[in-house]
Design an enzyme around this catalytic site. Structure first.
Site, PDB file in Angstrom:
ATOM      1  N   ASP A 200      -0.348  -0.089   6.138  1.00 13.04           N
ATOM      2  CA  ASP A 200      -0.402   0.460   7.480  1.00 13.04           C
ATOM      3  C   ASP A 200      -1.783   0.908   7.893  1.00 13.04           C
ATOM      4  O   ASP A 200      -1.998   1.319   9.018  1.00 13.04           O
ATOM      5  CB  ASP A 200       0.563   1.630   7.617  1.00 13.04           C
ATOM      6  CG  ASP A 200       0.117   2.800   6.763  1.00 13.04           C
ATOM      7  OD1 ASP A 200      -0.728   2.594   5.883  1.00 13.04           O
ATOM      8  OD2 ASP A 200       0.605   3.908   6.991  1.00 13.04           O
TER       9      ASP A 200
ATOM     10  N   ASP B 277       0.887  -1.144   0.000  1.00  7.38           N
ATOM     11  CA  ASP B 277       0.000   0.000   0.000  1.00  7.38           C
ATOM     12  C   ASP B 277       0.917   1.183   0.000  1.00  7.38           C
ATOM     13  O   ASP B 277       1.915   1.196   0.695  1.00  7.38           O
ATOM     14  CB  ASP B 277      -0.827  -0.036   1.275  1.00  7.38           C
ATOM     15  CG  ASP B 277      -1.582   1.246   1.455  1.00  7.38           C
ATOM     16  OD1 ASP B 277      -2.334   1.580   0.537  1.00  7.38           O
ATOM     17  OD2 ASP B 277      -1.410   1.885   2.488  1.00  7.38           O
TER      18      ASP B 277
END
Lengths: 1269, 352
Positions: free
Chosen positions: A902, A418
């Site tokens: 995260d 990501d």
């Protein structure tokens, strides 16, 4: 041209800006597939206020433990026995209880099994004890509850449903509660919900107006009535309830009135609420589902091998039983008069089979499971202990949350990352600005040519030069530089145009911003003497260089991701009506008049900033004419009461005024705007923030290296840019750029999001030249364009959509399935032969198109195409899509996938991938909590994979292979012995020696192999990512290697048995003529086995630490000691009568000593010679590095020949790429692209929140004391 | 998981920077390169070959003579007689004649050997009671169930020593005669000192009784003799009262179960105190007078007498020296191949 490209907006990093609404959508999508059936039935719970509850609710005690004191034994045993291997050994232990069946006595399996279960049990207890402790800490937290007419401090677990609780600033909420009132105006309060959804921006919740005034103790006690709400469920953003106060109408309650357990109260002095859900009913606990248990690839392979070994065991038992039958047929009772055949069960085939199964059962290493558990546990500790993966800033060490995937880290082939926040850190600082054509802010890093030494940890030369630091700005104001007025205007704007709320705490001014961007700006202004001091409902008060100024706040034109700008209308102290506006560069530029000054210059500066990796934002202002404003105000008032599409209409309305501005004061605007738009804050912020320029750049470079390595190590990158942010085309567009590049190759650049993408152009051929260029271009120019220059790399994979996606929301729907298919097919065709191989290509696809690409019929084509690319970037994808992609790769490609992220939106993919890595950063704990490993910085991934992963894999596989080897060696000997003892099932060794073989005499070597072995040093593992491909391709552990070891073990067992047999068959091995017996032979063979097996462990060891010495020599000594002592047991201790005196005799036998030299040598020299020969003929890279390392020569030279025959010195290569400075248009030669250079714009703000931005500004009066309870 | 340090500071959770935790323990990495391995190989080969040669020479200096008496000479009739179980109780003596060409110098050991007798069968080996043998009174009268079915005799008395192993004890006895010009004389053999020290003194004991005046026969009263035995356990050695009961050395030797179906067990040691056997067995004609009891024909077994001298490392055993020689040669061969390989592929030419 520039303005045509509306697409590139970075909307800030991941979590913060993603509003609850946006998240909500994602969440629902996720829960659609992942959640179990939720109890949606309408049975409501009724909570009585200030009186005892009628129903009993779950208490607020929370337990996440696996076992209780009483339940430990049964549950633990159940867990253990469920494992096939343990069940097998239990079965053997039970079978041994049948009289006369077991050749090894009754307890020889049971005792080791109990020993092993005890070890496993101890480990479980330790782990569970830690959970108990954690639970206890939580349960014993203190909070304030209204009880018996007074505020009492109680611990969390005593909080009950219906309690009225007061929570003060900074505290965590003990349970889900409905807001009654708060210290803030209109019962507002801010919460940070990073524990729940990973978003760090502050969320505003607001109590009912009905109760907002109930603040005093008496009022609260007088509260009576009831509250009805739905049953507990796991939807974070759903809540329906009704408040029935006595003598009042029923009032509906929604999610906006609810504060959730786990959230933290911020920026609010206190809040009072009624508890509605407690303990396991709370949304937090309802959401904490256990992460699915992941099994590592190695474990799976091992299980298969165990199964095969079990089959072999059965075959051996069968063969032996058949042998026994034949032998029995030949040796009738008559013939064997010396036997006691009457009633002998040994003639029964099935009994014999059982006997032999028991005899050979140890072929399956009983200690393997527990050995591996301990080994992996220790490896996990090493990960936790790694000081290089410790992030001092946040005091966060790396954490292995599971230990059974360690070796998987060494095999990662596909990396899903990501980008938002993952590659960056989400910290903002005001770094540079350009005002009226002059740039301010010192930013040296890219101007300095870095030397190679930068790779070594730098002495952080200028720590904390984080803030804007350029005296010339102030000097220019003071010295009345021609632009000093503009500078002041700029700084004023920074201090005025925002929604930040200031808070005074003991003379310290703290800015509470729900958007980090705004916070950074206001702080930046403060640093330059323009201090925003207070807010009242009608005005903004600031101190400009010591003078207090009050701006009357007339209107706030809210930010939205569509508008990409935010404005305020104020009346300045000198009475002028003025509109301040800040926003994305393209949005602002569009609205400037042609006559604006500094336009070109500013644009150039912006570009430069973005290139440096800074996020940019432009400011502009215009003076409004009274009449125009009044006219607009009328319209605005009308619209703001419209019910339907109010938001949209409001936006249109804002637009009106902002347009007006352009119309009205073209010249003025023009002049000023240019200047004002400052290269506001920066990507580097995130890193930069703490390390200062140099460091930051190092951060970037390092990262580059990471990626570079990973790539080289052939990790295939797939970045899924999880566009958290829902749809706003802007940002996505933007992000993707970086992502993709960042993703794997241009790592560096991704370091900072925007810069990077841009950087590509300038920083280095590598990124841009190689692939990024293309990608980038692709992204914005579509295939055709790309085509020209990037040829093969057809980056613009999905062409239409992506492009349209960016700017034209609706149109994108026009190119659905067919178009996607056509594009996919076209690209597959154009790849031709190279389809399926890795090409220097990047594929970019957005969420919309992905939906089609992932549809059943296109899936294969998409996968083929994706696998042919070095990088795939998916932008604007939902969490569900992220995990879908991971799942697709996982299912269709037999390779290990790793997902790193995260934010809460990454949870899906983290859990789906073989290995999930969470970054414990600013975005909360959600990703971390569902991950298998958590690290504090993206760059630590390098060490996690290249060092810990590769090492763990190496160690675990060595350990497994060795365990199998040593068991095969010893227990196959029983088979050989069966050939000389008439298949009677007699054992050659003493029974307890057999039983203890795995648990004592050869227990240590597997541990040292599994814990301390290291093929080569950390530095070299990091330096030569090529080494990673060894583990990645499972060269150390596959069926071939496994059977190689087994066959080797077989050969060893033959030598180990037949040698002593031949030596001792003469029965007079002493010089006093005495004879021997079977156990004498057995003990000698056993000793040889222990010695051989321990030495073999030594041979496998590539690094002999003191523990290796201890294990190898220690095991041998242990056996000898045991042997000596054990031989003297009988008759004082009534076991092992046949061992009596053996040690003494064995040690006095010269045959034994002569054999001790010969037999292990004969076994091992073969392996020795084989290894040495192979090494001489063809050294593997690893061996070469090892060798050089041993000679303490710089191993750099070894890699000059790399696998593909390319001659390169990786390091030098990389360095040149990273640091070569090239003009910013390298790689983007045609003008179209040049003009398309994107500027990093990001802005993070909660949109369409409970309380509108203007309302927030309006409702505060920070000059007044807040009420307290 | 590092232990939280006492000082809770901003870096409280910082892991220790110790060599152990950071995996920087000093380590020695052996390099299996030709340069390091080859000298070792050559050295090893030389050691093995030399050792082999030395052992071979040593072994050549030992003598061993095997005389199969299963149905040789006059033992043929005994062999036939033992085929019939009914004759089990009748004694049968026979003589086998042989010749020693070279003097057996040094200590000479007299073994009996059995071929194809499986003392290593599980059912057989387990069928003994070591508790009984160590003289536990409880086990004497109440032997372990492992001894089934050799646990009670026809009269229901517990058998001592019980079990199949003791039951099948080898019961041929031998008298070795030396035929010299001076006439025939019995070769004197020590029938004691043929067991392991620990067996004689620790592992095997006669039952202890409080009344020391009791004879061994009285001690064993209430027990039966093993089914196939001709004499009770307390009467095994009629010439030496102290060699009876469980500590009878022939019994002890027999109770050490052989690992392989072909084995030999020590019967006696030449008494070299008596002329002309001070130097060992002189060359000449010998005969063995055998009391032929042990039936082997049922299991196609054979019986033999073995006379042997020993060297410092035991009886004659050609396997070990040969194994050393062969291994030495193989290692040498490997070393040569390695050298060749190294020469061809390695960095020999580069480095030197």
């Amino acid at each position: 041209m520039y303005f045509n490209r509306r697409s590139k907006k970075i909307h800030s990093e991941g979590g913060p800006s993603c509003s609850s609404a946006g998240y909500h959508k994602a969440d629902d999508e996720m829960s659609g597939t992942t959640s179990q059936a939720d109890p949606t039935d309408a049975t409501a719970r009724t909570i009585l206020l200030n009186q005892p509850q009628n129903t009993k609710f779950c208490d607020n005690h929370v337990s996440t433990t696996k076992y209780g004191v009483l339940t430990f034994l049964p549950r633990f045993l159940y867990e253990q026995i469920r494992r096939a291997a343990n069940a097998f050994f239990l079965f053997i232990a039970l079978m041994q209880q049948i009289p006369d069946v077991s050749p090894t006595g009754r307890y020889t399996t049971l005792v080791p099994l109990i020993f092993i279960l005890t070890v496993a049990g101890i480990k479980e207890i330790i782990e569970d004890y830690q959970r108990h402790k954690a639970d206890n800490t939580v349960n014993k937290k203190k909070t304030t509850v209204l009880r018996n007419g007074a505020w009492q401090t109680v611990i969390w677990k005593q909080v009950a449903v219906g309690d009225i609780v007061k929570v003060t600033n900074g505290q965590h909420l003990p349970a889900d509660m409905v807001i009654v009132s708060s210290s803030e105006p209109q019962a507002m309060c801010y919460t940070e919900t990073s524990n729940l959804d990973g978003e760090t921006n502050l969320k505003i919740r607001q109590g009912l107006p009905l109760t907002a005034s109930l603040q005093s103790l008496e009022e609260l006690m007088g509260l009576s009535g009831r509250l009805e709400c739905e049953e507990p469920n796991r939807h974070l953003y759903d809540f329906t309830g009704t408040l029935y106060l006595d003598n009042q109408n029923a009032v509906p309650l929604g999610p906006d009135q609810v504060l959730l357990r786990g959230a933290q109260l911020r920026n609010t002095q206190w809040v009072v609420g009624i508890i509605v859900y407690t303990g396991h009913d709370s949304k937090l606990m309802q959401n904490s589902t256990k992460a699915p248990l992941k099994r590592s690839n190695v474990e799976r392979v091992t299980n298969v091998q165990i199964l095969v070994l079990f089959c072999i065991l059965l075959v051996m038992a069968l063969v032996s039983s058949i042998g026994a039958s034949i032998w029995n047929k030949q040796h009738t009772e008559e013939a064997c008069w010396y036997l006691s055949r009457a009633g002998d069960i040994s003639t029964n085939f099935w009994y014999n089979l059982l006997t032999f199964i028991i005899l050979y059962n140890n072929l399956i290493p009983i200690s393997l499971l527990v050995t591996l558990e301990v080994v992996k546990f220790t490896q996990a500790l090493f990960i936790n202990w790694d000081v290089e993966m410790y992030y001092a800033e946040t005091d966060t060490p790396a954490m292995a949350r599971t230990s059974n995937l360690n070796e998987e880290l060494g095999q990662v082939k596909y990396l899903f990352s990501d980008k938002t926040g993952t590659l960056t850190c989400n910290v903002m600082h005001f770094k540079k600005c350009t005002i009226a054509g002059i740039t301010y802010g010192h930013f040296p890093d890219l101007d300095v040519d870095r030397s190679i030494e930068d790779f070594s940890p730098l002495p952080s030369s200028s720590l904390n030069s984080t803030e804007f630091d350029d005296p010339t700005l102030i000097q220019n104001i003071e010295k009345n530089h021609p632009t000093s007025a503009q500078i002041c205007e700029f700084l004023t704007m920074m201090a005025v145009c925002h929604t930040v709320v200031p808070e005074r705490e003991e003379d310290q001014l703290i800015y509470q911003a729900s958007s980090p961007d705004e916070g950074a700006l206001v702080k930046g202004a403060k640093g330059l003497g323009f201090v925003f001091t207070a807010r009242t409902p009608g005005s903004v008060i600031m101190e400009a260089r010591g003078k207090e100024k009050s701006f009357e706040l007339l209107n706030v034109l809210e930010f939205s991701s569509n508008r990409k700008r935010m404005s305020v209308v104020v009346r300045t102290p000198d009475g002028k009506l003025r509109l301040y506006c800040k926003g994305a560069d393209n949005v602002i530029f569009e609205r400037l008049t042609d006559s604006s000054q500094y336009k070109e210059l500013t644009m150039a500066h912006l570009e430069q900033f973005a290139t440096e990796g800074l996020r940019t934002l432009c400011f502009t202002y215009v003076d409004l004419e009274e009449g125009v404003y009044q006219e607009w105000l009328k319209e605005y008032t009308r619209i703001s009461t419209i019910i339907k599409d109010r938001a949209q209409k409001l936006e249109d309305c804002y637009e009106l005024l902002e347009k007006v501005r352009v119309k009205t004061g073209p010249e003025r605007c023009g002049e000023r705007t240019g200047p004002e738009r400052c290269g506001e804050r920066t990507g580097p912020e995130r890193y930069g923030e703490r390390t200062g320029p140099e460091d930051r750049s190092r951060g970037r470079v390092r990262r580059g290296v990471v990626r570079g390595r990973v790539r080289r190590g052939v990790v295939r990158g797939r970045v899924r840019r999880g566009v958290v942010r829902r749809t706003g085309p802007e940002r996505c567009g933007e992000r993707t750029g970086p992502e993709r590049c960042g993703e794997r190759k241009g790592p560096e650049r991704c370091g900072e999001r925007t810069g990077p993408e841009r950087c590509g152009e300038k920083t280095g051929p590598e990124r841009c030249g190689e692939r990024t260029g293309p990608e980038r271009c692709g992204e914005r120019t579509g295939p055709e364009r790309c085509g020209e220059r990037t040829g093969p790399e057809r980056c613009g994979e999905r062409t239409g959509p992506e492009r349209c996606g960016e700017r034209t929301g609706p149109e994108r729907c026009a190119c659905p399935l067919q178009a996607t298919r056509a594009t996919l097919t076209a690209h597959c065709m154009s790849l031709g032969d190279s389809l399926g191989k890795e090409n220097e290509l990047a594929l970019i696809i957005d969420g919309q198109t992905l939906k089609y690409a992932l549809s059943f019929e296109l899936r294969q084509a998409f996968l083929d195409l994706a696998l042919s690319c070095k990088a795939v970037i998916c932008c604007r994808v939902s969490p569900l899509q992220k995990s879908e992609i991971v799942d697709m790769v996982k299912k269709h490609v037999k390779a290990i996938t790793l997902a790193i992220g995260d934010g809460a939106n990454d949870v899906g993919m983290i859990q789906t991938a073989h290995v999930g890595v969470g970054i414990s950063g600013n975005e909360g704990m959600q990703a971390t909590n569902s991950s298998d490993y958590s690290i504090a910085q993206f760059s630590y991934l390098e060490k996690l994979l290249l060092v810990h992963g590769a090492w763990s894999y190496n160690r675990v596989t060595k350990c497994i292979l060795y365990c199998f080897y040593k068991n095969v060696v010893l227990y196959i000997i029983e088979l050989w012995f069966a050939f000389v003892n008439g298949f009677s099932g007699q054992i050659l060794f003493e029974r307890w020696c057999i039983g203890l073989y795995n648990v004592i005499f050869t227990a240590l070597p597997p541990f040292t192999l599994g814990i301390f072995d290291r093929p080569c040093s950390q530095q070299n593992m990091l330096r030569f990512p090529q080494l990673y491909s060894i583990t990645q391709n499972a060269e150390g552990f596959n069926t071939k290697v496994f059977w190689g070891h087994c066959i080797n073990a077989l050969i060893h067992s033959i030598i180990l048995f037949w040698f002593p047999l031949k030596v001792l068959e003469h029965d007079s091995p002493f010089n006093n003529g005495h004879g021997t017996d079977y156990l004498f032979v057995g003990n000698i063979v056993y000793t040889y086995v222990v010695v051989t097996v321990c030495l073999k462990a030594g041979m496998e060891t590539t690094a002999w630490t003191r523990f290796s010495h201890l294990a190898v020599w220690g095991s041998m000594i242990l056996w000898v000691l045991f042997f000596t002592v054990y031989s003297a047991f009988w008759p004082s201790i009534p076991i092992a009568p046949d061992m009596q005196g053996q040690a003494d005799r064995v040690m006095h036998c010269w045959h034994f000593w002569l054999g001790l030299v010969l037999v292990p040598a004969a076994c091992l020299l073969k392996d020795f010679a084989w290894n040495a020969g192979r090494r001489t003929v063809k050294k593997s890279l690893l061996e070469e590095v090892q060798e050089l390392e041993a000679r303490a020569v710089d191993p750099g030279a070894a890699v000059l020949r790399d696998a593909s025959g390319r001659s390169l010195n990786e390091r030098a290569h990389l360095l040149t790429r990273v640091f070569r400075k090239t003009p910013s248009n390298v790689g983007c030669k045609n003008s179209v692209q040049q003009s398309n250079v994107s500027h990093g714009y990001a802005f993070s703000q909660e949109e369409h929140g409970v309380v509108s931005q203007s309302q927030v500004c309006r409702s505060y009066n920070t000059t007044r004391q807040r009420p307290s309870v | 998981m590092g232990k939280a340090k006492a000082n809770a500071g901003p870096l409280a959770r910082r892991p220790d920077n110790s060599a152990f935790k950071q995996q920087r323990l000093p380590a020695w990495s052996p390099m299996l390169t030709a340069q390091t391995v080859l000298p070792f190989f050559y050295g090893m080969a030389i050691v093995c070959v030399l050792l082999g040669v030395w052992l071979l020479v040593t072994v050549q200096n030992t003598h061993e003579l095997k005389v199969d008496y299963t149905h040789t000479g006059s033992c043929d009739k005994c062999f036939e007689k033992r085929k019939d179980r009914a004759n089990a109780n009748q004694s049968c003596n026979c003589t086998v004649v042989f010749n020693i060409e070279n003097t057996f110098k040094g200590d000479v050991f007299f073994y009996y050997g059995l071929i194809n007798f499986h003392q290593n069968l599980r059912q057989y080996m387990d069928s003994r009671d070591d508790g009984q043998m160590i003289g536990r009174n409880k086990n004497l009268k109440n032997p372990s169930s492992y001894c089934e079915p050799f646990i009670k005799d026809k009269n229901g008395l517990p058998i001592a020593p019980c079990g199949a192993v003791a039951n099948s004890m080898f019961n041929d006895s031998f008298t070795l005669l030396y035929h010299s010009a001076a006439g025939s004389r019995v070769v004197p053999l020590f029938r004691k000192g043929i067991t392991w020290y620990t067996d004689k003194n620790v592992k095997f004991r006669n039952p202890q009784v409080e009344n020391k005046t009791l004879t061994l026969a009285q001690v064993f009263e209430g027990t039966g003799q093993p089914l196939y035995w001709q004499k009770p356990v307390y009467d095994l050695d009629p010439w030496d009262r102290n060699n009876n009961g469980f500590i009878n050395e022939d019994l002890i030797v027999w109770m050490r179960e052989a690992a392989f179906p072909n084995f030999k067990k020590l019967y006696g040691v030449l008494n070299r105190a008596i002329e002309p056997f001070t130097d060992g067995l002189p060359a000449g004609n010998y005969s063995v007078l055998i009391s032929y009891n042990f039936p082997v024909e049922y299991f196609q077994g054979r019986k033999e007498v073995v006379l042997s001298t020993v060297s410092w490392f035991g009886g004659q055993n050609n396997f070990l020296p040969v194994a050393y020689l062969v291994t030495g040669c193989l290692i040498l061969l490997l070393a040569v191949i390695l050298t060749a390989v190294w020469w061809k592929f390695g960095e020999f030419s580069v480095d030197f």
